[in-house]
Scaffold this motif. Structure first.
Motif, short mmCIF file in Angstrom:
data_model
loop_
_atom_site.label_atom_id
_atom_site.label_comp_id
_atom_site.label_asym_id
_atom_site.label_seq_id
_atom_site.Cartn_x
_atom_site.Cartn_y
_atom_site.Cartn_z
N SER A 202 16.76 15.68 4.90
CA SER A 202 17.59 15.79 6.11
C SER A 202 18.37 14.50 6.34
N ALA A 203 17.69 13.38 6.24
CA ALA A 203 18.36 12.09 6.43
C ALA A 203 19.40 11.86 5.34
N HIS A 204 19.09 12.27 4.13
CA HIS A 204 20.00 12.12 2.99
C HIS A 204 21.28 12.92 3.24
N MET A 205 21.13 14.16 3.65
CA MET A 205 22.30 15.01 3.88
C MET A 205 23.12 14.50 5.06
N LYS A 206 22.43 14.09 6.11
CA LYS A 206 23.14 13.61 7.29
C LYS A 206 24.01 12.40 6.98
N SER A 207 23.50 11.52 6.10
CA SER A 207 24.26 10.32 5.75
C SER A 207 25.51 10.64 4.94
N ALA A 208 25.55 11.82 4.34
CA ALA A 208 26.70 12.19 3.51
C ALA A 208 27.78 12.93 4.30
N LEU A 209 27.53 13.20 5.59
CA LEU A 209 28.46 13.97 6.40
C LEU A 209 29.36 13.06 7.23
N ARG A 210 30.43 13.64 7.72
CA ARG A 210 31.32 12.93 8.63
C ARG A 210 30.69 12.89 10.03
N PRO A 211 31.11 11.94 10.88
CA PRO A 211 30.49 11.83 12.22
C PRO A 211 30.62 13.10 13.04
N TYR A 212 31.67 13.87 12.84
CA TYR A 212 31.89 15.06 13.67
C TYR A 212 31.41 16.35 13.02
N ASP A 213 30.77 16.27 11.86
CA ASP A 213 30.11 17.44 11.27
C ASP A 213 28.77 17.65 11.97
N SER A 214 28.25 18.87 11.91
CA SER A 214 26.96 19.19 12.53
C SER A 214 26.00 19.71 11.47
N LEU A 215 24.75 19.24 11.55
CA LEU A 215 23.72 19.63 10.58
C LEU A 215 22.50 20.12 11.34
N GLY A 216 21.99 21.29 10.94
CA GLY A 216 20.81 21.82 11.59
C GLY A 216 19.86 22.44 10.57
N ARG A 217 18.59 22.51 10.96
CA ARG A 217 17.61 23.21 10.13
C ARG A 217 17.65 24.68 10.52
N TYR A 218 18.16 25.49 9.61
CA TYR A 218 18.37 26.90 9.89
C TYR A 218 17.07 27.68 9.84
N GLY A 219 16.13 27.21 9.03
CA GLY A 219 14.84 27.87 8.92
C GLY A 219 14.14 27.46 7.63
#
Length: 333
Positions: A202-219
């Motif tokens: 999760s931390a790895h993916m979040k660091s690769a995104l832009r500040p205004y992208d959204s990341l969530g755990r879908y399931g």
């Protein structure tokens, strides 16, 4: 040590208040007119306690309090109004203006100290309630394991972004990622290690995104990414950047290296094709295809805007499906 503002044009009163407040453990800041008091109370680091004289040059204490309450600052300031006025109508006017307490001059030092302690207790209770509310709101919208948006929250964000992009006629990219062979990770290393994989990933993916992208755990081991202003090319580029980064860097869990890969499905739409259900279904179909075609790859619904997929690195890991018939997507996808 609590900061406290003294606003009084009487130098003798200011000197006495400063000596008493310092003795009681406060850090007083002194101003001598209403405009200066207003400026201090509007600062981002404004004191939580204030003693205001009613009659001052510039703005009087009542005007300062009314302005303060009208601006609704982020932090609350407990205001004690200090004045020689003692009529019942004066007390009511001060309290109705927004003062929290009222003390007549000449004041009794012990009474002032007691009233300030009451104000401090109220402020402490308020701060505790605010923190509890923030904690409750966070827990209601975030996944307890990964700290990402939970499913309900990311879907709320999805609805909001879809509506915004549709109004502006801008594209919205949707990326679904799933951890490959996650059951095997749990079986081989244990469920605690599996949880740590999800946290680090999760931390790895979040660091690769832009500040205004959204990341969530879908399931489970599945994640949902919203990429505003992204046509299919841009969304594919983001997805491939995440996939290749995850595949390249092994996770270290309890001093053990664990190789982890993800499969990714991508969709994008604009205008009439921008509906939550259709975007989600297209990304999910593409994710299923990525799993079926060997995992550790990115698939998308619809061909990119260019024939040559070399616009993303490691193009052998990228593929696409024919556009779904049910989706009225624009020409670029």
């Amino acid at each position: 040590m609590s900061n406290i503002l003294i606003a009084d044009d009487d130098p003798v009163s200011c000197k006495l208040l400063t000596a008493l407040l310092t003795k009681w453990g406060y850090a007083p800041k002194v101003v001598h007119d209403g405009l200066s008091a207003q400026r201090e109370l509007c600062k981002q680091d404004a004191p939580e306690l204030a003693i205001l004289d009613w009659l001052m040059p510039g703005l009087d204490g009542i005007q300062v309090i009314k302005e303060l309450r009208a601006t609704h600052p982020v932090s609350y300031t407990y205001v004690l109004l200090l004045t020689s006025k003692g009529q019942k109508k004066d007390i009511l006017e001060g309290l109705e203006a927004g003062a929290d307490d009222y003390l007549r001059k000449p004041f009794d030092a012990q009474e002032l100290h007691a009233r300030l302690r009451v104000g401090s207790r109220i402020l402490e209770l308020q701060n505790r309630l605010i923190k509890a509310l923030e904690t409750t709101e966070y827990r209601a919208t975030h996944d307890s394991l990964t700290g990402l948006y939970n499913r309900a929250a990311i879907m709320d964000r999805f609805e909001q972004e879809a509506a915004r992009c549709m109004r502006a006629d801008h594209p919205l990219g949707v990326i679904m990622a799933d951890v490959d062979h996650f059951k095997a990770i749990n079986d081989n290393y244990g469920h605690l290690a599996g949880d740590e994989v999800l946290k680090q990933l999760s931390a790895h993916m979040k660091s690769a995104l832009r500040p205004y992208d959204s990341l969530g755990r879908y399931g489970g081991e599945e994640f949902l990414i919203l990429a505003p202003e992204c046509g299919l090319n841009e969304a594919l580029s983001i997805a491939e950047r995440i996939r290749s980064s995850v595949a390249k860097d092994k996770l270290i869990i309890d001093n053990v290296e664990i190789a982890v890969t993800i499969s990714v499905g991508v969709s994008s739409a604009q205008g009439l094709g921008l509906t939550v259900n259709q975007l989600l279904r297209s990304a999910d179909d593409a994710l299923y295809s990525a799993k079926s075609n060997g995992r550790n790859r990115v698939e998308c619904r619809g061909a990119p805007e260019v024939e040559n997929p070399d616009y993303v690195p490691e193009a052998q890991h990228v593929g696409w499906l024919a556009p779904a018939k049910f989706t009225p997507y624009r020409a670029e996808i």
